[in-house]
Enzyme design. Structure first.
Site, PDB file in Angstrom:
ATOM      1  N   HIS A  54      -4.694   0.600   3.312  1.00 38.32           N
ATOM      2  CA  HIS A  54      -6.472   0.024   3.119  1.00 38.32           C
ATOM      3  C   HIS A  54      -6.398  -1.458   3.441  1.00 38.32           C
ATOM      4  O   HIS A  54      -5.396  -1.840   3.387  1.00 38.32           O
ATOM      5  CB  HIS A  54      -6.976   0.432   1.884  1.00 38.32           C
TER       6      HIS A  54
ATOM      7  N   ARG B 183       7.929  -4.274   2.107  1.00 36.57           N
ATOM      8  CA  ARG B 183       7.564  -3.417   1.163  1.00 36.57           C
ATOM      9  C   ARG B 183       6.117  -2.764   1.306  1.00 36.57           C
ATOM     10  O   ARG B 183       5.264  -3.727   1.708  1.00 36.57           O
ATOM     11  CB  ARG B 183       7.570  -4.050  -0.305  1.00 36.57           C
TER      12      ARG B 183
ATOM     13  N   ASP C 259       2.894  -0.890   0.813  1.00 38.17           N
ATOM     14  CA  ASP C 259       2.077  -0.369  -0.281  1.00 38.17           C
ATOM     15  C   ASP C 259       1.513   0.794  -0.207  1.00 38.17           C
ATOM     16  O   ASP C 259       1.014   1.374   0.947  1.00 38.17           O
ATOM     17  CB  ASP C 259       1.028  -1.606  -0.527  1.00 38.17           C
TER      18      ASP C 259
ATOM     19  N   GLU D 242       6.437   2.064  -1.505  1.00 41.63           N
ATOM     20  CA  GLU D 242       5.784   2.321  -2.670  1.00 41.63           C
ATOM     21  C   GLU D 242       5.568   3.901  -3.085  1.00 41.63           C
ATOM     22  O   GLU D 242       4.470   4.208  -2.623  1.00 41.63           O
ATOM     23  CB  GLU D 242       4.822   1.421  -3.100  1.00 41.63           C
TER      24      GLU D 242
ATOM     25  N   ASP E 251       2.325  -4.090 -11.613  1.00 40.72           N
ATOM     26  CA  ASP E 251       1.452  -2.692 -11.779  1.00 40.72           C
ATOM     27  C   ASP E 251       1.880  -2.286 -13.316  1.00 40.72           C
ATOM     28  O   ASP E 251       1.381  -1.306 -13.720  1.00 40.72           O
ATOM     29  CB  ASP E 251       1.737  -1.963 -10.928  1.00 40.72           C
TER      30      ASP E 251
ATOM     31  N   ARG F 239       0.419 -10.317 -15.487  1.00 40.41           N
ATOM     32  CA  ARG F 239       0.439 -11.313 -14.413  1.00 40.41           C
ATOM     33  C   ARG F 239       0.390 -12.743 -14.799  1.00 40.41           C
ATOM     34  O   ARG F 239      -0.458 -13.534 -14.135  1.00 40.41           O
ATOM     35  CB  ARG F 239      -0.696 -10.968 -13.319  1.00 40.41           C
TER      36      ARG F 239
END
Length: 588
Positions: A247, A326, A328, A357, A424, A472
């Site tokens: 996206h 990486r 997503d 992922e 996450d 975070r």
């Protein structure tokens, strides 16, 4: 023997080429149901006097979980093709297991009875970059690692670490901040750096990309990235960037064009739009990541979208010499896109690392034509449930790990991205309930297990925090507020992993997993080197029996350097609560 439990298929994790000459074959049987297994094998074109010529060789039992035993054999067919079956024995019973069923004697009148590996083609091999097996990764969320250039911080950025983060807060972390702390990472022993997205986006996390060809100005510019990659490479550190191709963000120019021009937009087919005009409430009438309206899903099957994203993938490798991507939400993108992605980036840099992922069984992506690895969340879940949450016993944990190891080919396991936490998930020490002893055991297991381990920034110094956004927080740089004991522990384990090849690349075998008290004994073997790991995951001191075959050998404690002969009739490791020891096993 329970025939219905006997299982093999001539592909994926049960039959695969390990290298250009070697085949690995596995068989699954009911636990404790079969005494011995032999591999029956031969070239399909070897015949004599009307009978197919075959050989047999013993298979090794490589592990057992709560339901199954797993058997393994390695064979090098001289002409790179093979027909094969399995001879199973239990008590006085013998079964020959073939593709067409079970027989009491091995059929020799037709090779069509047997499983088939038609030909070992090098082009079909699963080949991850060799350097990954020796890499210890460090994941950085750039907005929260260090503020190296306050002049480019976002308007309204909060003073560093002055408050807990919110989903929309900024603190000014940037690429220069990472450059400024490369000595810290090198001293820790890190050899791979994974950065979450750095491309222009309005959020603090940057997973809503607005421009895939520009670095977010609050992180720096392209020259800063070139400097970061160059400095990392000088220190032996590889660099992996995060690509969000499932996206884009709401501000992505083609999506803005669709918002403006509707069905007349030349970009309308770049997305999955069900009707016009576009609407975001109550749910978007276009596909998105989850149901997040500001993250519209890209149509990766569209030729223009595919060409654009592959240009992005190759641009950052070609111009900045990055070492990995990486990917997503990789499981929600079509397989054909990933096949073409692999071809494009590997043509430019053959040893680039492609990491997807995927949180579930990822075998469809790990057949050699798409990814080199996936984020190994089943590993994460099992380790946290055993060491941190104490939800499962030692036997249950060993079963999970054995099942995981047998779910993929060996070379897939060797390149797996083994993490204990990420942007996450809740912080490692928080999941441990603040118990540093548990955190130490988690790092011990991660850094002695098969695969490529990754440390989430700050976990090595005992930072805490729940789910996003608490996980975070700003990196703590004041030594007085760091857990220096935990940091020294992680640093020591990384050094041992570098020093002993068996800890990086060795085959793992669980020798003991006892529930009372909960303890683990497992070994890592690489060639002539064997390392034994003993863990007491209980709140009581324990005398843990060691394997009897250690008698008559030297044991070297890798943490203290102490060396002693294993001569007693009964060998035990006396460990305190949540204690552990690593022994290198040497012959006299």
């Amino acid at each position: 023997m329970q025939k219905e439990a006997i299982h093999h298929r001539p592909t994926d994790n049960f039959a695969y080429a390990y290298d250009g000459e070697t085949l690995h074959l596995r068989l699954r049987t009911k636990k404790d149901d079969v005494d011995r297994v032999e591999l029956l094998h031969g070239d399909p074109y070897e015949w004599q006097d009307g009978a197919w010529q075959f050989q047999t060789m013993p298979m090794q039992k490589t592990g057992s979980d709560e339901r199954f035993d797993y058997w393994f054999a390695e064979v090098r067919p001289p002409y790179r093709r093979l027909r094969y079956g399995f001879v199973l024995r239990a008590g006085g019973e013998q079964l020959v297991y073939t593709e067409k069923g079970f027989y009491h004697e091995a059929p020799s009148d037709d090779t069509a009875y047997y499983f088939c590996f038609p030909f070992l083609h090098r082009v079909d091999l699963f080949q991850a970059p060799g350097w990954v097996k020796d890499t210890v990764w460090y994941q950085i969320f750039p907005e929260r690692f260090a503020n190296g250039n306050p002049a480019i911080s976002p308007e309204g950025a909060r003073p560093w670490g002055s408050e807990d983060p919110t989903p929309t807060s900024f603190f000014g972390g940037d690429l220069q901040g990472i450059i400024d702390h490369l000595d810290y990472l090198a001293d820790l022993g890190i050899t791979g750096l994974y950065l979450t997205p750095i491309f222009r986006a309005p959020s603090n996390h940057k997973y809503d990309t607005a421009d895939y060809f520009e670095i977010d100005p609050h992180f720096g510019d392209k020259e800063t990235l070139k400097t970061l990659v160059k400095r990392c490479h000088e220190k032996g550190i590889r660099v992996m960037l995060d690509a969000v191709f499932n996206h884009c963000g709401y501000e992505f120019a083609p999506f803005q064009d669709v918002l403006k021009n509707g069905a007349a937009s030349r970009y309308k087919d770049w997305f999955h739009i069900r009707e016009f005009p576009l609407q975001t409430e109550p749910r978007p009438n276009y596909d998105t990541f989850a149901f997040v309206p500001h993250m519209p899903k890209l149509n990766t099957a569209h030729p223009e979208v595919k060409r654009y994203l592959l240009d992005v993938a190759t641009y950052w490798i070609r111009e900045f010499d990055i070492d990995g991507w990486r990917l997503d939400v990789a499981n929600e993108i079509d397989h054909q896109f990933w096949r073409e992605f692999r071809q494009a980036v590997k043509a430019l840099k053959p040893d680039v690392y492609i990491l997807g992922e995927i949180w579930h069984d990822a075998m469809p992506w790990l057949r050699g034509d798409q990814f080199d690895a996936v984020m190994n969340y089943p590993f994460t879940d099992g380790a946290l449930r055993f060491f941190a949450k104490e939800e499962i016993s030692a036997r249950q944990f060993a079963d999970i790990m054995i099942r995981l190891l047998h779910s993929y080919p060996k070379q897939v396991n060797e390149a797996a991205f083994n993490l204990l936490g990420s942007h996450d998930t809740p912080r490692l020490l928080t999941v441990c309930g603040g118990d540093v002893r548990k955190a130490k055991l988690l790092f011990l297991f991660q850094l002695t297990f098969t695969g490529s381990p990754c440390i989430y920034y700050g976990d090595e110094i005992g930072m805490t925090g729940g789910n996003d956004p608490e996980c975070r927080k700003c990196m703590v740089w004041d030594p007085e507020h760091q857990n220096r004991e935990l940091l020294a522990h992680v640093k020591r384990l990384i050094a041992l992993r570098k020093q002993h090849r068996a800890l990086r690349r060795g085959d793992v075998s669980f020798l003991s997993a006892d529930d009372n008290p909960n303890h683990l004994v497992y070994e890592k073997i690489d060639g002539a080197e064997t390392v034994l790991v003993i863990i007491n995951r209980s709140n009581d001191a324990a005398d843990i029996p060691l394997p009897l075959d250690l008698r008559g050998k030297w044991l070297v404690d890798l943490l203290t350097g102490e060396r002693f002969a294993a001569e007693a009739e009964t060998l035990c490791a006396s460990l305190p609560p949540y204690g552990f020891v690593l022994y290198k096993v040497e012959s006299w």
